[in-house]
Structure formats: C-alpha cells, structure tokens
Design a protein around this motif. Structure first.
Motif, mmCIF file in Angstrom:
data_model
loop_
_atom_site.group_PDB
_atom_site.id
_atom_site.type_symbol
_atom_site.label_atom_id
_atom_site.label_comp_id
_atom_site.label_asym_id
_atom_site.label_seq_id
_atom_site.Cartn_x
_atom_site.Cartn_y
_atom_site.Cartn_z
ATOM 1 N N PRO A 122 13.079 -17.121 -35.086
ATOM 2 C CA PRO A 122 14.268 -17.729 -35.478
ATOM 3 C C PRO A 122 14.809 -17.839 -36.671
ATOM 4 O O PRO A 122 13.906 -17.738 -37.917
ATOM 5 N N THR A 123 16.046 -17.918 -37.120
ATOM 6 C CA THR A 123 16.362 -17.962 -38.503
ATOM 7 C C THR A 123 16.035 -19.170 -39.150
ATOM 8 O O THR A 123 15.588 -20.288 -38.452
ATOM 9 N N ALA A 124 15.776 -19.151 -40.436
ATOM 10 C CA ALA A 124 15.369 -20.183 -41.116
ATOM 11 C C ALA A 124 16.033 -21.699 -41.452
ATOM 12 O O ALA A 124 15.573 -22.619 -41.592
ATOM 13 N N THR A 125 17.439 -21.154 -41.226
ATOM 14 C CA THR A 125 18.118 -22.280 -41.517
ATOM 15 C C THR A 125 19.118 -22.323 -40.342
ATOM 16 O O THR A 125 19.144 -23.058 -39.286
ATOM 17 N N PHE A 126 20.337 -21.742 -40.579
ATOM 18 C CA PHE A 126 21.482 -21.562 -39.627
ATOM 19 C C PHE A 126 21.761 -20.222 -39.063
ATOM 20 O O PHE A 126 21.284 -19.150 -39.642
ATOM 21 N N SER A 127 22.538 -20.111 -38.027
ATOM 22 C CA SER A 127 23.102 -18.829 -37.386
ATOM 23 C C SER A 127 23.929 -18.262 -38.498
ATOM 24 O O SER A 127 24.868 -18.939 -39.076
ATOM 25 N N SER A 128 24.138 -16.920 -38.215
ATOM 26 C CA SER A 128 24.849 -16.236 -39.242
ATOM 27 C C SER A 128 25.350 -15.029 -38.623
ATOM 28 O O SER A 128 24.454 -14.229 -38.233
ATOM 29 N N ALA A 129 26.403 -14.300 -39.082
ATOM 30 C CA ALA A 129 26.744 -13.163 -38.631
ATOM 31 C C ALA A 129 26.110 -11.781 -39.271
ATOM 32 O O ALA A 129 26.159 -10.805 -39.103
ATOM 33 N N TRP A 130 25.626 -12.310 -40.541
ATOM 34 C CA TRP A 130 24.762 -11.525 -41.395
ATOM 35 C C TRP A 130 23.517 -11.679 -41.466
ATOM 36 O O TRP A 130 22.874 -12.964 -41.933
ATOM 37 N N ARG A 131 22.387 -10.810 -41.150
ATOM 38 C CA ARG A 131 21.016 -10.755 -41.328
ATOM 39 C C ARG A 131 20.594 -9.430 -41.552
ATOM 40 O O ARG A 131 21.086 -8.732 -41.004
ATOM 41 N N ASP A 132 19.479 -9.117 -42.474
ATOM 42 C CA ASP A 132 19.053 -8.085 -42.727
ATOM 43 C C ASP A 132 17.389 -7.929 -42.760
ATOM 44 O O ASP A 132 16.894 -9.006 -43.255
ATOM 45 N N VAL A 133 16.797 -6.960 -42.432
ATOM 46 C CA VAL A 133 15.305 -6.900 -42.572
ATOM 47 C C VAL A 133 14.871 -5.717 -42.961
ATOM 48 O O VAL A 133 15.518 -4.297 -42.719
ATOM 49 N N LYS A 134 14.001 -5.350 -43.632
ATOM 50 C CA LYS A 134 13.250 -4.384 -44.217
ATOM 51 C C LYS A 134 11.743 -4.485 -44.074
ATOM 52 O O LYS A 134 11.442 -5.599 -43.731
ATOM 53 N N VAL A 135 11.027 -3.345 -44.136
ATOM 54 C CA VAL A 135 9.542 -3.616 -43.762
ATOM 55 C C VAL A 135 8.613 -2.913 -44.888
ATOM 56 O O VAL A 135 9.116 -1.914 -45.353
ATOM 57 N N TYR A 136 7.529 -3.684 -45.104
ATOM 58 C CA TYR A 136 6.586 -2.983 -46.092
ATOM 59 C C TYR A 136 5.012 -3.332 -45.803
ATOM 60 O O TYR A 136 4.928 -4.579 -45.318
ATOM 61 N N ASN A 137 4.436 -2.627 -45.352
ATOM 62 C CA ASN A 137 2.742 -2.691 -45.341
ATOM 63 C C ASN A 137 2.752 -3.721 -44.244
ATOM 64 O O ASN A 137 1.799 -4.725 -44.469
ATOM 65 N N ASN A 138 2.984 -3.442 -43.222
ATOM 66 C CA ASN A 138 3.000 -4.348 -41.765
ATOM 67 C C ASN A 138 3.672 -5.467 -41.915
ATOM 68 O O ASN A 138 3.096 -6.418 -41.122
ATOM 69 N N PHE A 139 4.610 -5.834 -42.730
ATOM 70 C CA PHE A 139 5.173 -7.153 -42.944
ATOM 71 C C PHE A 139 6.793 -6.743 -42.807
ATOM 72 O O PHE A 139 7.160 -5.845 -43.310
ATOM 73 N N ALA A 140 7.356 -7.761 -42.125
ATOM 74 C CA ALA A 140 8.800 -7.869 -42.313
ATOM 75 C C ALA A 140 9.389 -8.664 -43.348
ATOM 76 O O ALA A 140 8.789 -9.914 -43.372
ATOM 77 N N PHE A 141 10.406 -8.365 -43.917
ATOM 78 C CA PHE A 141 11.149 -9.335 -44.835
ATOM 79 C C PHE A 141 12.636 -9.484 -44.386
ATOM 80 O O PHE A 141 13.222 -8.442 -44.329
ATOM 81 N N ILE A 142 13.120 -10.770 -44.254
ATOM 82 C CA ILE A 142 14.122 -11.018 -43.511
ATOM 83 C C ILE A 142 15.248 -11.945 -44.478
ATOM 84 O O ILE A 142 14.573 -12.933 -45.096
ATOM 85 N N VAL A 143 16.291 -11.490 -44.704
ATOM 86 C CA VAL A 143 17.326 -12.420 -45.438
ATOM 87 C C VAL A 143 18.465 -12.456 -44.691
ATOM 88 O O VAL A 143 18.732 -11.851 -43.580
ATOM 89 N N SER A 144 19.363 -13.450 -45.089
ATOM 90 C CA SER A 144 20.684 -13.646 -44.329
ATOM 91 C C SER A 144 21.595 -14.437 -45.217
ATOM 92 O O SER A 144 21.238 -14.900 -46.263
ATOM 93 N N GLU A 145 22.944 -14.503 -44.889
ATOM 94 C CA GLU A 145 23.802 -15.053 -45.358
ATOM 95 C C GLU A 145 23.968 -16.526 -45.085
ATOM 96 O O GLU A 145 24.827 -17.433 -45.743
#
Length: 415
Positions: A122-145
C-alpha cells in the motif's frame, strides 16, 4: 508549461475517456464507459488472453503482438493505474511485474501460467495518480506525488514464497529525505537512485546512495537547471571519449533537455542543454544502446499544436554540443508518454494508442518506423490522457508489460 498546469490537466483527464486504434482514424466515433471499452461491451466477455489475429486480440487492435494475459484494476483493489517496471529473480529466473496503482504497487508472477497476483504494497500515505517504481539488487524503490510519501524500499525476494496470495505487504524501509516525488531513476552500475520532481533542489534530481538498499543515504542533488520531470542516468561509454566512464544524467526538464556530469555527487557539472521548436512539455527520453542518439517524447505538443504523435531524435555523440537530427510522426494524434530502447527497437507507451513499437535501426539518420503495436484503449486515439502510461520491454522471455491508466495490467508478446 508549468508543472501545476500539467497536474491540473492530467487530473481532469484521468477521469475522462478516450481511444479507437485504427491508425488513420482520428475521430471519437465509438462511445465508451470511461475504461476505453465500448459501452455496450460486457466486461465478462473481454478475454484475459488472446492471439493477435486479423488485426485484433479480442477487442484490442494489434499488429504482431499477442495478449498473454491481462489483469483489471478491480483485481488490484485500485481505481487507476500508472507506472510499471519488472524484476527477474536471478536465483529462480522467474519474472515479475510491478504495477503501480493509485493506492500502492501490485506484484504479479508473470512466469506462472496463468500469471498470479501475489499482493500489494500500500501507499505510504495517501492515494495519488502518480507513483513510480524502479529496481536495484532485488529491491524495489517506490516514490509518489502523495504528500509525505518519501521513498519506500521493498525486498522483492519476499515474492518467492507467498503462500496465500494476494498478500498485503509492508515496506522494508522508508527514506524520508523528501516527501513527494514525481519519479525515480536508478543507475544500477553506480548503485545510486535519483528522485526527480521533489521539493528539494528546486525540483532537480535528489541523489540517494542505495549501495545498502535498506539504509538509503542522502548524497546531494543538482538544482541548476530547475525542475526535472524525468531522467535517465548512465555510466557513459558512448562516442564522446572526453566523458568516458563518467556518470551522466540526461534530464527531461519541461522545456529543455539537460545533460549533467554527476560523477562527483558533491560537484555536479552541467555540460549542456538543448530545446527544440514547438515545445509542449519535454517529458521523457532514452538513449539508444550505443549511447549516441537520445529519443525524446514531448507530452503536450500533440494537444498544443494539433499534429500526430511526435518523437524527436537528438545526436548526443558530443555531450557538450547535442543537436536535433530528426522527428518521427506517428499514425495517430495520441500523446506519447514513456519510451524505452531495447536492441534496435523503441517501445513507446502512446496513451490512447497503447504500446507502439518502432524500429530504431536508422535513428542516427533521424528515422524511426513503426513495426508493431497493441492498443489497450479501443475507444479512440484522441490526444487525451487515457490508456497506456508505461511499458516495460526488458524481460528475457520477450514478454512486455503495459500499465494502463483505465483498465490495468497487460502482458503481451511478439508473435
């Protein structure tokens, strides 16, 4: 165009409708219910899988790409889709889709037959139309507006043994050096992540050391060229020998491209900037594999100037003196969004026109040619913000992910 105006336009457009995938048809001659499907179409009759035959895979127009499987947004407990990325487990060889939605990130095992929805972070705070994910070394990194979201870190190896899917996952770590961010970029060879469109560094790239993925460390940033909407970062091995081995960031910065040497994180060096005629919104671009040509999409030019999908090609063989060498005009007025290069092909998320695949063999001479497509938004090809947000073409299996704003995740494959 200022970012706030773009956010208003897209926020309104996401709840609108739009797409008919006949390449020569630019009229809105088919009504739909906001999902991109015809309003008289029974959702239960839309196939989960279908071969591309005689130009169609079920209701979806196609050329040379089969529908392997699709997941609707209801399955993910979401109401809108956005970004996507992929992960291949080096231990098992299994491939996974990471599908961003308005309220989190969904994880799908696409090696299984049929594919399995494993669960959602789930999102860390609120829902948003913008969310982005990339991967490094078996980990996903997720940001959002989403306000206060920060960067979530998720250990993807947890997907290996999900006993009772779908699961409700939690983040393994959260980086709080910024609140909201529009996008995230990772250079896997340097183990640095770059958040762009944050409220730090004047909206320029925010550097994060992720060598220890569960303990991200702030590493500075670059504010000189102002707000950066998206970027690609590479360890440079292209033809400009002056910059060989340097870490180079190419920022798509609303009204120009910015090329920056970020090898020394404490002392980034701006190398050059370049713009072009009839700028709408300099959105996102990608290097060819030889790091000679940069292929760029402008997100608003189709709306502002009334022409068909425009893709621009720049010669970056001299990073200090880039030049525009050509423009490709697509068969529809649909807006281009994110695009990526694999081999000699450029894979474009073309909003209402779906996935478009272009032959980039002759990109150095300013030429691209369409060689395939799969349209996830059958209703029309209008210049609107519906349909395909992102594509991911890097799986060894040849499967391609398409994340659709209105209808969910599509897995397709060349025939």
């Amino acid at each position: 165009m200022k970012k706030i105006l773009l956010l208003i336009v897209i926020s309104f457009a996401i709840i609108s409708c739009g797409s008919d995938d006949s390449p020569s048809d630019t009229t809105d001659d088919v009504t739909d219910d906001g999902t991109g499907m015809n309003d008289d179409m029974d959702p239960a009759e839309i196939p989960r899988t279908a071969p591309c035959e005689n130009g169609f895979a079920g209701p979806f127009q196609c050329n040379d790409y089969d529908l392997v499987y699709r997941f609707d947004l209801v399955t993910f407990g979401a109401t809108a889709g956005n970004d996507s990325w992929g992960w291949t487990d080096s231990s098992t060889g299994k491939e996974y889709a990471l599908m961003c939605v308005n309220n989190g990130v969904a994880f799908v095992d696409i090696t299984a037959d049929p594919p399995i929805y494993l669960g959602k972070l789930p999102t860390a705070t609120f829902s948003s139309a913008w969310r982005d994910v990339k991967v490094y070394n078996n980990f996903a990194f997720i940001v959002s507006e989403a306000s206060g979201h920060g960067m979530q870190v998720f250990d993807l190896t947890r997907l290996r043994n999900v006993s009772n899917p779908p699961s409700n996952f939690s983040a393994d770590a959260t980086y709080t050096g910024f609140g909201n961010a529009h996008n995230i970029v990772i250079n896997e060879s340097s183990a640095y992540a770059y958040a762009v469109g944050t409220q730090t560094f004047n909206g320029g790239p925010h550097f994060i050391d992720i060598q220890d993925p569960l303990n991200p460390v702030a590493a500075g940033g670059f504010a000189m060229d102002a707000y950066s909407h998206d970027a690609q970062v590479v360890t440079y091995n292209g033809p400009d020998t002056e910059h060989a081995g340097k870490e180079i960031l190419i920022g798509s910065n609303e009204d120009q491209i910015s090329i920056v040497d970020i090898t020394d994180k404490a002392n980034p060096i701006g190398l050059s900037t370049i713009s072009y005629g009839q700028v709408g919104y300099t959105h996102q671009g990608w290097f060819t594999e030889d790091q000679t040509i940069f292929i760029l999409g402008d997100e608003i030019d189709e709306q502002n100037f009334g022409f068909n999908t425009r893709t621009l090609m720049f010669d970056f063989s001299d990073l200090d003196n880039p030049s525009l060498i050509g423009e490709y005009s697509g068969p529809t007025p649909a807006i281009d969004h994110n695009g990526y290069v694999k081999g000699n092909s450029y894979f474009m998320a073309n909003y209402t026109a779906g996935l478009r695949v272009l032959d980039a063999t002759n990109a150095a001479s300013g030429t691209l040619n369409e060689i395939g497509y799969f349209d996830t938004f059958p209703a029309n090809n209008n210049a609107g913000f519906d349909g395909a947000w992102n594509v991911y073409p890097y799986f060894e299996s040849g499967k391609i992910l398409i994340s659709d704003i209105n209808t969910g995740l599509y897995i397709v494959k060349k025939r």
